[in-house]
Design a protein around this motif. Structure first.
Motif, PDB file in Angstrom:
ATOM      1  N   VAL A  68      44.791   0.604  -0.998  1.00  0.00           N
ATOM      2  CA  VAL A  68      45.946  -0.182  -1.444  1.00  0.00           C
ATOM      3  C   VAL A  68      45.613  -1.672  -1.392  1.00  0.00           C
ATOM      4  O   VAL A  68      45.932  -2.436  -2.309  1.00  0.00           O
ATOM      5  CB  VAL A  68      47.185   0.116  -0.576  1.00  0.00           C
ATOM      6  CG1 VAL A  68      48.330  -0.829  -0.929  1.00  0.00           C
ATOM      7  CG2 VAL A  68      47.631   1.559  -0.749  1.00  0.00           C
ATOM      8  N   VAL A  69      44.945  -2.083  -0.320  1.00  0.00           N
ATOM      9  CA  VAL A  69      44.565  -3.493  -0.171  1.00  0.00           C
ATOM     10  C   VAL A  69      43.585  -3.902  -1.261  1.00  0.00           C
ATOM     11  O   VAL A  69      43.723  -4.971  -1.874  1.00  0.00           O
ATOM     12  CB  VAL A  69      43.958  -3.740   1.230  1.00  0.00           C
ATOM     13  CG1 VAL A  69      43.472  -5.182   1.364  1.00  0.00           C
ATOM     14  CG2 VAL A  69      44.981  -3.429   2.308  1.00  0.00           C
ATOM     15  N   TYR A  70      42.579  -3.045  -1.541  1.00  0.00           N
ATOM     16  CA  TYR A  70      41.622  -3.327  -2.619  1.00  0.00           C
ATOM     17  C   TYR A  70      42.334  -3.374  -3.966  1.00  0.00           C
ATOM     18  O   TYR A  70      42.041  -4.221  -4.813  1.00  0.00           O
ATOM     19  CB  TYR A  70      40.529  -2.260  -2.655  1.00  0.00           C
ATOM     20  CG  TYR A  70      39.507  -2.361  -1.546  1.00  0.00           C
ATOM     21  CD1 TYR A  70      39.283  -3.556  -0.870  1.00  0.00           C
ATOM     22  CD2 TYR A  70      38.756  -1.248  -1.169  1.00  0.00           C
ATOM     23  CE1 TYR A  70      38.356  -3.638   0.158  1.00  0.00           C
ATOM     24  CE2 TYR A  70      37.824  -1.321  -0.147  1.00  0.00           C
ATOM     25  CZ  TYR A  70      37.628  -2.517   0.509  1.00  0.00           C
ATOM     26  OH  TYR A  70      36.696  -2.588   1.515  1.00  0.00           O
ATOM     27  N   GLY A  71      43.278  -2.435  -4.152  1.00  0.00           N
ATOM     28  CA  GLY A  71      44.013  -2.395  -5.401  1.00  0.00           C
ATOM     29  C   GLY A  71      44.790  -3.678  -5.643  1.00  0.00           C
ATOM     30  O   GLY A  71      44.782  -4.232  -6.754  1.00  0.00           O
ATOM     31  N   ALA A  72      45.468  -4.162  -4.609  1.00  0.00           N
ATOM     32  CA  ALA A  72      46.236  -5.406  -4.729  1.00  0.00           C
ATOM     33  C   ALA A  72      45.309  -6.581  -5.053  1.00  0.00           C
ATOM     34  O   ALA A  72      45.652  -7.460  -5.856  1.00  0.00           O
ATOM     35  CB  ALA A  72      46.999  -5.671  -3.435  1.00  0.00           C
ATOM     36  N   LYS A  73      44.131  -6.583  -4.446  1.00  0.00           N
ATOM     37  CA  LYS A  73      43.168  -7.659  -4.691  1.00  0.00           C
ATOM     38  C   LYS A  73      42.669  -7.625  -6.133  1.00  0.00           C
ATOM     39  O   LYS A  73      42.558  -8.665  -6.794  1.00  0.00           O
ATOM     40  CB  LYS A  73      41.997  -7.540  -3.720  1.00  0.00           C
ATOM     41  CG  LYS A  73      41.021  -8.710  -3.778  1.00  0.00           C
ATOM     42  CD  LYS A  73      39.959  -8.575  -2.697  1.00  0.00           C
ATOM     43  CE  LYS A  73      39.017  -9.779  -2.728  1.00  0.00           C
ATOM     44  NZ  LYS A  73      37.981  -9.665  -1.666  1.00  0.00           N
ATOM     45  N   ILE A  74      42.369  -6.434  -6.627  1.00  0.00           N
ATOM     46  CA  ILE A  74      41.919  -6.280  -8.010  1.00  0.00           C
ATOM     47  C   ILE A  74      42.973  -6.814  -8.981  1.00  0.00           C
ATOM     48  O   ILE A  74      42.668  -7.432 -10.003  1.00  0.00           O
ATOM     49  CB  ILE A  74      41.600  -4.797  -8.319  1.00  0.00           C
ATOM     50  CG1 ILE A  74      40.352  -4.358  -7.556  1.00  0.00           C
ATOM     51  CG2 ILE A  74      41.414  -4.572  -9.822  1.00  0.00           C
ATOM     52  CD1 ILE A  74      40.105  -2.858  -7.601  1.00  0.00           C
ATOM     53  N   LEU A  75      44.239  -6.575  -8.657  1.00  0.00           N
ATOM     54  CA  LEU A  75      45.342  -7.009  -9.508  1.00  0.00           C
ATOM     55  C   LEU A  75      45.651  -8.498  -9.363  1.00  0.00           C
ATOM     56  O   LEU A  75      46.536  -9.020 -10.040  1.00  0.00           O
ATOM     57  CB  LEU A  75      46.600  -6.190  -9.176  1.00  0.00           C
ATOM     58  CG  LEU A  75      46.557  -4.717  -9.577  1.00  0.00           C
ATOM     59  CD1 LEU A  75      47.721  -3.958  -8.949  1.00  0.00           C
ATOM     60  CD2 LEU A  75      46.580  -4.573 -11.094  1.00  0.00           C
TER      61      LEU A  75
END
Length: 240
Positions: A68-75
């Motif tokens: 989730v943290v990586y996903g938010a960063k990608i976005l």
């Protein structure tokens, strides 16, 4: 405003901030619940509007999963960090041990919750455990009556996701508790019947890999992690 990751809004908090928010909720007279979605739950919400709505109604939505943290960063919407549900619970219980507030433990196999209660009270002297009940029940009524009779401040609901999220939302108005938190298999860890990944694996954010190593049958569930990341990357490319 929450940080949107594939349609699920997460509270952007540090661990200390999350525990502080929970402490405020424990003082409130309005019943509330906390959820800790990982990428698997976010993925389920994409195809389940009811579950998505239940998660969105939570007083706190904490990112329990480095994906989730990586996903938010990608976005381009970075979160302050992962907040593992079990670590959050421990810090909250430690804080409660000094305030006289009580907790009720619900879930896991028969006997596990009572074992968890004893170990938590040994670890956090002063912690008040109002009661325990296993997760093997078919009728909510007797369980709710038992919980209400014990008058806990906090109810840890460890029935596994997404069952626990649905249960909290469905019974919020029937329960005489100030705050609930859905915590999956936390009681097994507290009781010592299940082990977390070694700290070195936790620091590398590889708890999911350690669990897969221990429980290879979980690969069908773990496959949702790369699917989640691909979907996030797709959303970023679309400019959403």
């Amino acid at each position: 405003m929450r940080t949107d990751v594939l349609g699920v809004g997460f509270d952007d908090l540090t661990m200390d901030e999350a525990v502080g928010r929970a402490a405020v909720l424990l003082e409130s007279g309005t019943p509330a619940y906390i959820v800790t979605p990982n990428p698997e739950i976010v993925w389920l919400c994409r195809d389940d509007p009811e579950l998505k709505e239940i998660v969105g109604r939570a007083a706190l939505v904490l990112p329990d999963g480095i994906g989730v943290v990586y996903g938010a960063k990608i976005l381009g919407r970075p979160l302050k960090g992962k907040i593992a549900g079990i670590d959050f619970a421990e810090k909250l219980l430690e804080r409660m041990a000094g305030t006289g507030k009580s907790v009720y433990l619900l879930g896991a196999k028969p006997g596990v919750a009572s074992m968890a209660a004893k170990k938590l009270q040994n670890k956090y002297p002063g912690l008040v455990v109002a009661g325990t009940a296993d997760g093997y029940f078919k009728d909510d009524g007797p369980v709710i009556e038992k919980i209400n009779a014990s008058k806990p401040d906090l109810l840890l609901v460890c029935l596994g996701a997404p069952k626990q999220e649905r249960w909290m939302a469905a019974n919020a108005t029937r329960l005489n508790v100030r705050l609930m938190a859905g915590l999956g298999g936390a009681l097994d860890v507290f009781a010592g019947t299940a082990e977390r990944a070694p700290e070195s694996w936790q620091r590398l954010h590889l708890e999911w890999l350690h669990r897969l190593k221990k429980e290879p049958w979980r690969w069908r569930r773990m496959i949702k992690l790369p699917l989640f990341i691909f979907a996030v990357a797709g959303q970023r490319l679309k400019g959403n």
